[in-house]
Motif scaffolding. Structure first.
Motif, PDB file in Angstrom:
ATOM      1  N   ARG A   1      12.744   8.503  -0.283  1.00  0.00           N
ATOM      2  CA  ARG A   1      12.625   8.655   1.173  1.00  0.00           C
ATOM      3  C   ARG A   1      12.068   7.393   1.818  1.00  0.00           C
ATOM      4  NH1 ARG A   1      11.544  14.821   2.902  1.00  0.00           N
ATOM      5  NH2 ARG A   1      12.539  15.858   1.143  1.00  0.00           N
ATOM      6  N   LEU A   2      11.105   6.762   1.157  1.00  0.00           N
ATOM      7  CA  LEU A   2      10.551   5.534   1.699  1.00  0.00           C
ATOM      8  C   LEU A   2      11.627   4.459   1.833  1.00  0.00           C
ATOM      9  CD1 LEU A   2       7.958   4.060   2.607  1.00  0.00           C
ATOM     10  CD2 LEU A   2       7.662   3.342   0.221  1.00  0.00           C
TER      11      LEU A   2
ATOM     12  N   ARG B   1      -2.041  -2.699  11.088  1.00  0.00           N
ATOM     13  CA  ARG B   1      -0.572  -2.674  11.081  1.00  0.00           C
ATOM     14  C   ARG B   1      -0.025  -2.020   9.816  1.00  0.00           C
ATOM     15  NH1 ARG B   1      -1.581  -7.557  13.908  1.00  0.00           N
ATOM     16  NH2 ARG B   1      -1.653  -8.834  12.024  1.00  0.00           N
ATOM     17  N   ALA B   2      -0.614  -2.322   8.675  1.00  0.00           N
ATOM     18  CA  ALA B   2      -0.158  -1.701   7.430  1.00  0.00           C
ATOM     19  C   ALA B   2      -0.423  -0.202   7.435  1.00  0.00           C
ATOM     20  CB  ALA B   2      -0.848  -2.361   6.233  1.00  0.00           C
ATOM     21  N   ALA B   3      -1.588   0.205   7.959  1.00  0.00           N
ATOM     22  CA  ALA B   3      -1.923   1.630   8.000  1.00  0.00           C
ATOM     23  C   ALA B   3      -0.986   2.375   8.933  1.00  0.00           C
ATOM     24  CB  ALA B   3      -3.373   1.805   8.447  1.00  0.00           C
TER      25      ALA B   3
ATOM     26  N   HIS C   1       1.925  -1.301  -6.640  1.00  0.00           N
ATOM     27  CA  HIS C   1       2.190  -2.112  -5.451  1.00  0.00           C
ATOM     28  C   HIS C   1       3.669  -2.046  -5.072  1.00  0.00           C
ATOM     29  CE1 HIS C   1       2.736  -5.935  -3.192  1.00  0.00           C
ATOM     30  NE2 HIS C   1       1.475  -5.773  -2.864  1.00  0.00           N
ATOM     31  N   ARG C   2       3.934  -1.639  -3.835  1.00  0.00           N
ATOM     32  CA  ARG C   2       5.315  -1.546  -3.369  1.00  0.00           C
ATOM     33  C   ARG C   2       5.375  -1.898  -1.884  1.00  0.00           C
ATOM     34  NH1 ARG C   2      10.040   3.039  -3.964  1.00  0.00           N
ATOM     35  NH2 ARG C   2      11.345   2.243  -2.273  1.00  0.00           N
ATOM     36  N   PRO C   3       5.964  -3.048  -1.537  1.00  0.00           N
ATOM     37  CA  PRO C   3       6.090  -3.419  -0.123  1.00  0.00           C
ATOM     38  C   PRO C   3       7.202  -2.627   0.567  1.00  0.00           C
ATOM     39  CG  PRO C   3       6.130  -5.345  -1.571  1.00  0.00           C
ATOM     40  CD  PRO C   3       6.332  -4.138  -2.428  1.00  0.00           C
TER      41      PRO C   3
ATOM     42  N   MET D   1       0.812  -1.221   0.000  1.00  0.00           N
ATOM     43  CA  MET D   1       0.000   0.000   0.000  1.00  0.00           C
ATOM     44  C   MET D   1       0.844   1.269   0.000  1.00  0.00           C
ATOM     45  SD  MET D   1      -1.548   0.432   3.878  1.00  0.00           S
ATOM     46  CE  MET D   1      -2.020   2.137   3.642  1.00  0.00           C
ATOM     47  N   TYR D   2       2.175   1.118   0.020  1.00  0.00           N
ATOM     48  CA  TYR D   2       3.056   2.281   0.138  1.00  0.00           C
ATOM     49  C   TYR D   2       3.460   2.831  -1.228  1.00  0.00           C
ATOM     50  CZ  TYR D   2       3.039  -0.486   4.315  1.00  0.00           C
ATOM     51  OH  TYR D   2       2.615  -1.235   5.378  1.00  0.00           O
TER      52      TYR D   2
END
Length: 340
Positions: free
Chosen positions: A191-192, A264-266, A156-158, A115-116
């Motif tokens: 940055r991520l 947790r993802a949020a 989609h990027r984990p 979700m990132y």
């Protein structure tokens, strides 16, 4: 203040937008579907087409397909932005064949770890689409969910390799404990990739109802925090609140077993955005404005910036004075939308 449009204006706007792509210039998100849903949800359908006319210079044509995504090869296409049209086509077919909640429940756990990507905009678009469908199901709203899910799959990027830091008891204090990047540079993807340490505030939650309550707490805390920290990066810090709120909006349409992992993802998304764009120092806490939610929305609409409208939408969900102060802070900090 949820007064979902029943005039058909939202449907007209979505049909107008579904000939456009989810991005422009290969990296910037098309925010229009999210904004028009927010306006319609809060009783301002009358302003939808006028706002779209101001935003139209930021729209691009729908991308060309490459090859259809199938049930056999979808994993290979996941996270490939060149396949956006293919993914949207895949979800359009899926939603024509099955109930939308079944499709959402099947794909949510597949997409949630990524979700990132797209600066969290894909999950935000899905959250808006789900809210619209819960208010009333029809073909344009189903198509909008297909576009949102397709955009999410394409971007989609984990995130992995995060070292867990101790968390405080509350979401607000845990956001305060997020360590900022030591050398922030580049755009969102750069940055991520540099985020390596985050407090794992809700990591022990397993009960679905507790997860939902914690997620609502996170949305409230991140929205409040914008009022004192939004100057760090007025546009990007909006997503610390709007991304978890999109997840919160979707929970009621999902199986309860998915609520805790969604929390947790949020949290990871909100905390990562906080780390990436945190200011050196907060400003003083803004007093609650002496204005109604309707008046705050009107000011955000007059300003016009897409992120301002979307943060205001989340602030109206939170509903208290500090959230409204955050929305007005976004108006103050952001450049207004102007026609070209």
């Amino acid at each position: 203040m949820d007064t979902h449009d029943t005039t058909g204006t939202l449907e007209e706007a979505l049909e107008r937008l579904h000939s456009c792509g989810p991005e422009r210039l290969g990296r910037l998100t098309n925010h229009a579907p999210m904004v028009v849903e927010a306006l319609a949800a809060h009783g301002r359908a009358d302003a939808v087409h006028r706002w779209l006319d101001l935003y139209r210079h930021k729209l691009e044509d729908f991308p060309r397909p490459v090859t259809p995504v199938t049930d056999a090869d979808w994993r290979e296409a996941l996270g490939d932005p060149r396949r956006a049209a293919d993914w949207i086509g895949h979800f359009t077919r899926a939603l024509a064949a099955r109930p939308w909640r079944d499709v959402l429940a099947e794909w949510w756990p597949r997409l949630l770890p990524g979700m990132y990507g797209g600066s969290t905009h894909p999950v935000i678009r899905v959250g808006h689409a789900v809210r619209a469908l819960e208010a009333g199901e029809n073909p344009p709203r189903l198509t909008e969910l297909a576009h949102g899910l397709g955009y999410w799959a394409a971007r989609h990027r984990p995130v992995s390799g995060i070292t867990a830091l101790p968390a405080a008891p509350t979401a607000a204090r845990s956001l305060d404990a997020v360590p900022p990047l030591t050398d922030p540079a580049g755009g969102f993807p750069d940055r991520l990739a540099a985020v390596r340490r985050l407090p794992l505030w809700p990591d022990d939650v397993t009960d679905p109802d507790t997860a939902r309550a914690r997620l609502a707490e996170l949305v409230r805390a991140a929205t409040h925090r914008y009022a004192t920290h939004g100057h760090g990066e007025p546009t990007m810090l909006v997503h610390a609140a709007t991304a978890p709120n999109a997840v919160l909006r979707a929970l009621g349409s999902l199986p309860r077993a998915l609520w805790a992992p969604s929390l947790r993802a949020a949290w990871t998304a909100s905390a990562a955005v906080t780390a990436m764009y945190a200011p050196a120092e907060p400003v003083a806490r803004a007093p609650a404005p002496g204005r109604t939610p309707e008046e705050v929305l009107e000011q955000a609409l007059a300003h016009g910036d897409e992120h301002v409208v979307k943060l205001t939408d989340t602030a109206l969900d939170v509903g208290d004075g500090q959230a409204l102060a955050a929305a007005l802070r976004a108006v103050e900090l952001s450049e207004p939308l102007v026609p070209k």
